[in-house]
Motif scaffolding. Sequence first.
Motif, PDB file in Angstrom:
ATOM      1  N   UNK A  19      -4.925  -1.923  -0.490  1.00 38.57           N
ATOM      2  CA  UNK A  19      -4.835  -3.360  -0.240  1.00 38.57           C
ATOM      3  C   UNK A  19      -3.410  -3.842  -0.467  1.00 38.57           C
ATOM      4  N   UNK A  20      -2.952  -4.707   0.415  1.00 41.53           N
ATOM      5  CA  UNK A  20      -1.549  -5.111   0.447  1.00 41.53           C
ATOM      6  C   UNK A  20      -1.143  -6.118  -0.623  1.00 41.53           C
ATOM      7  N   UNK A  21      -2.075  -6.599  -1.448  1.00 41.65           N
ATOM      8  CA  UNK A  21      -1.720  -7.573  -2.481  1.00 41.65           C
ATOM      9  C   UNK A  21      -1.764  -6.995  -3.894  1.00 41.65           C
ATOM     10  N   UNK A  22      -1.804  -5.673  -4.010  1.00 44.62           N
ATOM     11  CA  UNK A  22      -1.844  -5.038  -5.329  1.00 44.62           C
ATOM     12  C   UNK A  22      -0.455  -4.969  -5.947  1.00 44.62           C
ATOM     13  N   UNK A  23      -0.412  -5.010  -7.275  1.00 45.11           N
ATOM     14  CA  UNK A  23       0.836  -4.745  -7.994  1.00 45.11           C
ATOM     15  C   UNK A  23       1.211  -3.281  -7.744  1.00 45.11           C
ATOM     16  N   UNK A  24       2.499  -2.956  -7.792  1.00 44.39           N
ATOM     17  CA  UNK A  24       2.889  -1.559  -7.529  1.00 44.39           C
ATOM     18  C   UNK A  24       2.143  -0.541  -8.392  1.00 44.39           C
ATOM     19  N   UNK A  26      -0.805  -0.764  -9.588  1.00 40.48           N
ATOM     20  CA  UNK A  26      -2.181  -0.664  -9.108  1.00 40.48           C
ATOM     21  C   UNK A  26      -2.251   0.173  -7.836  1.00 40.48           C
ATOM     22  N   UNK A  27      -1.336  -0.067  -6.904  1.00 42.45           N
ATOM     23  CA  UNK A  27      -1.332   0.691  -5.652  1.00 42.45           C
ATOM     24  C   UNK A  27      -1.147   2.181  -5.913  1.00 42.45           C
ATOM     25  N   UNK A  28      -0.257   2.522  -6.828  1.00 38.40           N
ATOM     26  CA  UNK A  28      -0.038   3.931  -7.155  1.00 38.40           C
ATOM     27  C   UNK A  28      -1.257   4.531  -7.843  1.00 38.40           C
ATOM     28  N   UNK A  29      -1.850   3.799  -8.762  1.00 39.75           N
ATOM     29  CA  UNK A  29      -3.032   4.264  -9.466  1.00 39.75           C
ATOM     30  C   UNK A  29      -4.188   4.483  -8.499  1.00 39.75           C
ATOM     31  N   UNK A  69      -0.078   6.913   4.187  1.00 36.95           N
ATOM     32  CA  UNK A  69      -0.476   5.797   3.334  1.00 36.95           C
ATOM     33  C   UNK A  69      -0.264   4.502   4.099  1.00 36.95           C
ATOM     34  N   UNK A  70      -1.339   3.714   4.195  1.00 32.03           N
ATOM     35  CA  UNK A  70      -1.328   2.456   4.931  1.00 32.03           C
ATOM     36  C   UNK A  70      -1.610   1.291   3.986  1.00 32.03           C
ATOM     37  N   UNK A 122     -10.215  -2.229  -2.874  1.00 32.71           N
ATOM     38  CA  UNK A 122      -8.756  -2.264  -3.006  1.00 32.71           C
ATOM     39  C   UNK A 122      -8.130  -0.993  -2.435  1.00 32.71           C
ATOM     40  N   UNK A 123      -8.957  -0.001  -2.111  1.00 26.25           N
ATOM     41  CA  UNK A 123      -8.437   1.216  -1.517  1.00 26.25           C
ATOM     42  C   UNK A 123      -9.530   2.107  -0.982  1.00 26.25           C
ATOM     43  N   UNK A 124      -9.187   2.814   0.092  1.00 28.20           N
ATOM     44  CA  UNK A 124     -10.068   3.792   0.712  1.00 28.20           C
ATOM     45  C   UNK A 124      -9.235   5.003   1.097  1.00 28.20           C
TER      46      UNK A 124
END
Length: 144
Positions: A19-24, A26-29, A69-70, A122-124
């Motif tokens: 998801x494009x609104x995550x903190x960095x 969170x996106x990495x995790x 990664x999208x 938040x991710x797939x």
Amino acid sequence: MVPGMSVTEFDTKLAVVVRDDLAPWQALNVTAFLMSGIAARAGAAAIGEPYRDADGREYLPLLVQPVLVFAADRAKLHTVRQRAQTRDLELALYTADMFQTGNDADNRAVVRAVATDDLDLVGLAVRAPHRDADAVLRGLKRHP
């Protein structure tokens, strides 16, 4: 990646959508957790040989194929999930509720408590034949 091999030279495409609104952090995790699901399901055939440096020190093996990664908004993540379901593709998922837990059992419990269409995705991640993966990922942009 196998020397000289590109994304298109594998039978499958491997992709993570975050998801494009995550903190960095969170996106990495989320990406790391999703990739663990993909690696677990893909099995030994998707994993390469251990790495060794010039001193002979050994490091863990990695996936043999590239990971795309999208980024997507909340609605597009649900579209990706629906497209994958229509094609009977297996997905790894991460929901916002999982940020509040501290272990695997609790993660599974918070997912189990929510109906499919109501999951706060938040991710797939998906690993599927190219045609199927392309159909599921259509319209997404690479993560910046």
